[in-house]
Design an enzyme around this catalytic site. Structure first.
Site, PDB file in Angstrom:
ATOM      1  N   SER A 158       0.854  -1.187   0.000  1.00 35.19           N
ATOM      2  CA  SER A 158       0.000   0.000   0.000  1.00 35.19           C
ATOM      3  C   SER A 158       0.885   1.231   0.000  1.00 35.19           C
ATOM      4  O   SER A 158       2.016   1.198   0.507  1.00 35.19           O
ATOM      5  CB  SER A 158      -0.889   0.014   1.244  1.00 35.19           C
ATOM      6  OG  SER A 158      -1.539   1.259   1.405  1.00 35.19           O
ATOM      7  N   TYR A 176      -1.349  -1.065  10.692  1.00 34.79           N
ATOM      8  CA  TYR A 176      -1.579  -1.542   9.321  1.00 34.79           C
ATOM      9  C   TYR A 176      -0.521  -0.970   8.381  1.00 34.79           C
ATOM     10  O   TYR A 176       0.053  -1.693   7.557  1.00 34.79           O
ATOM     11  CB  TYR A 176      -2.979  -1.134   8.869  1.00 34.79           C
ATOM     12  CG  TYR A 176      -3.264  -1.355   7.404  1.00 34.79           C
ATOM     13  CD1 TYR A 176      -3.657  -2.602   6.932  1.00 34.79           C
ATOM     14  CD2 TYR A 176      -3.143  -0.308   6.479  1.00 34.79           C
ATOM     15  CE1 TYR A 176      -3.928  -2.807   5.590  1.00 34.79           C
ATOM     16  CE2 TYR A 176      -3.411  -0.500   5.147  1.00 34.79           C
ATOM     17  CZ  TYR A 176      -3.800  -1.754   4.696  1.00 34.79           C
ATOM     18  OH  TYR A 176      -4.051  -1.949   3.362  1.00 34.79           O
ATOM     19  N   LYS A 186       2.469  -2.811   5.974  1.00 34.04           N
ATOM     20  CA  LYS A 186       2.632  -2.608   4.539  1.00 34.04           C
ATOM     21  C   LYS A 186       4.049  -2.154   4.193  1.00 34.04           C
ATOM     22  O   LYS A 186       4.566  -2.460   3.110  1.00 34.04           O
ATOM     23  CB  LYS A 186       1.587  -1.605   4.032  1.00 34.04           C
ATOM     24  CG  LYS A 186       0.160  -2.144   4.093  1.00 34.04           C
ATOM     25  CD  LYS A 186      -0.003  -3.406   3.253  1.00 34.04           C
ATOM     26  CE  LYS A 186      -1.425  -3.884   3.179  1.00 34.04           C
ATOM     27  NZ  LYS A 186      -1.601  -5.021   2.247  1.00 34.04           N
TER      28      LYS A 186
END
Length: 261
Positions: A152, A165, A169
């Site tokens: 991401s 999160y 990534k």
């Protein structure tokens, strides 16, 4: 596929077998559809049988050769079953797209607890590596392959309230770099896709929040929220002969937002 002279030429992924995790909606489904239209036979997967059944039927209605199976990538037995299903139904694996991810937390990173970190890192990072490890021998049997890990743009610049999160990534960017040189002698390329703000159910907390969406949009060079199809072509390219001299790289599909560590 027919050329201007009427001669039929093979599609760029003709004869390839692709396995795409978390591929019954959003970015994963768009990738699976594009790989199928470019000639690959595709194994879909997600955690719920009804979602698998729906996606398989939708893609078969488009004339694509697809199968599907239930898989929670954080479960070892499910990962093993996923690989074996691809071998049993299609004869092997040429392409692996690791797209599955979770995010059970939103808020200040200092408020996140050990359980949150364990779940995010187990599914987003560790399971990705373990799935690659299972797929590599199957790719070796077919003379090589292509792996695309879906990270991401949050791996470069963390999304607001999504610290753990975002860190996971970032780790996938590093995993891509670590795997690429080790797998190159096996004729297996490893690359990474880093989507930006894409209109999916998974990212709805971002684009449905007016303040957050406005902040993220202000960082873009292309003033719109991305669509899942914006990611699909990049993955198909990375899996194709057109990218035969590319490994260890990350393609950022983020409308021009910042993408440097």
């Amino acid at each position: 596929m027919q050329s201007a002279g009427g001669v039929t030429t093979p599609k760029k992924l003709q004869g390839k077998v692709a396995l795409v995790t978390a591929s019954t909606e959003g970015i994963g489904l768009a990738i699976a559809r594009r790989l199928g239209h470019d000639g690959a036979r595709v194994l879909l997967s997600s955690r719920k049988q009804q979602n698998v059944d729906r996606a398989v039927q939708d893609l078969r209605n488009e004339g694509l050769e697809v199968e599907g199976t239930v898989c929670h990538v954080g479960n070892r037995e499910d990962r093993e079953k996923l690989i074996e299903t691809a071998v049993q139904r299609f004869g092997g694996i040429d392409i692996l797209v690791s797209n599955a991810a979770v995010n059970p937390f939103a808020g200040s990173i200092l408020e996140s607890n050990e359980e949150v970190w364990d779940k995010i890192l187990d599914v987003n990072v560790k399971a990705t590596f373990l799935l690659v490890k299972l797929a590599v021998p199957k790719m070796q049997e077919r003379g090589g392959g292509s792996i695309v890990i879906v990270s991401s743009v949050a791996g470069f610049t963390p999304f607001p309230t999504l610290g753990p999160y975002s860190v996971s990534k970032t780790a996938l960017l590093g995993l891509t770099k670590a795997l690429a040189p080790e797998l190159s002698p096996l004729n297996i390329r490893v690359n990474c896709l880093a989507p930006g703000l894409i209109r999916t159910k998974f990212s709805s907390a971002l684009w449905k929040n007016e303040a957050v969406c406005e902040h993220l949009m202000s960082t873009l060079g292309i003033s719109r929220i991305g669509q899942p199809d914006d990611c699909a072509g990049a993955v198909s390219f990375l899996c194709s002969p057109d990218a035969s001299y590319i490994t260890g790289e990350t393609i950022v599909v983020s409308g021009g937002s910042h993408s440097r560590l």
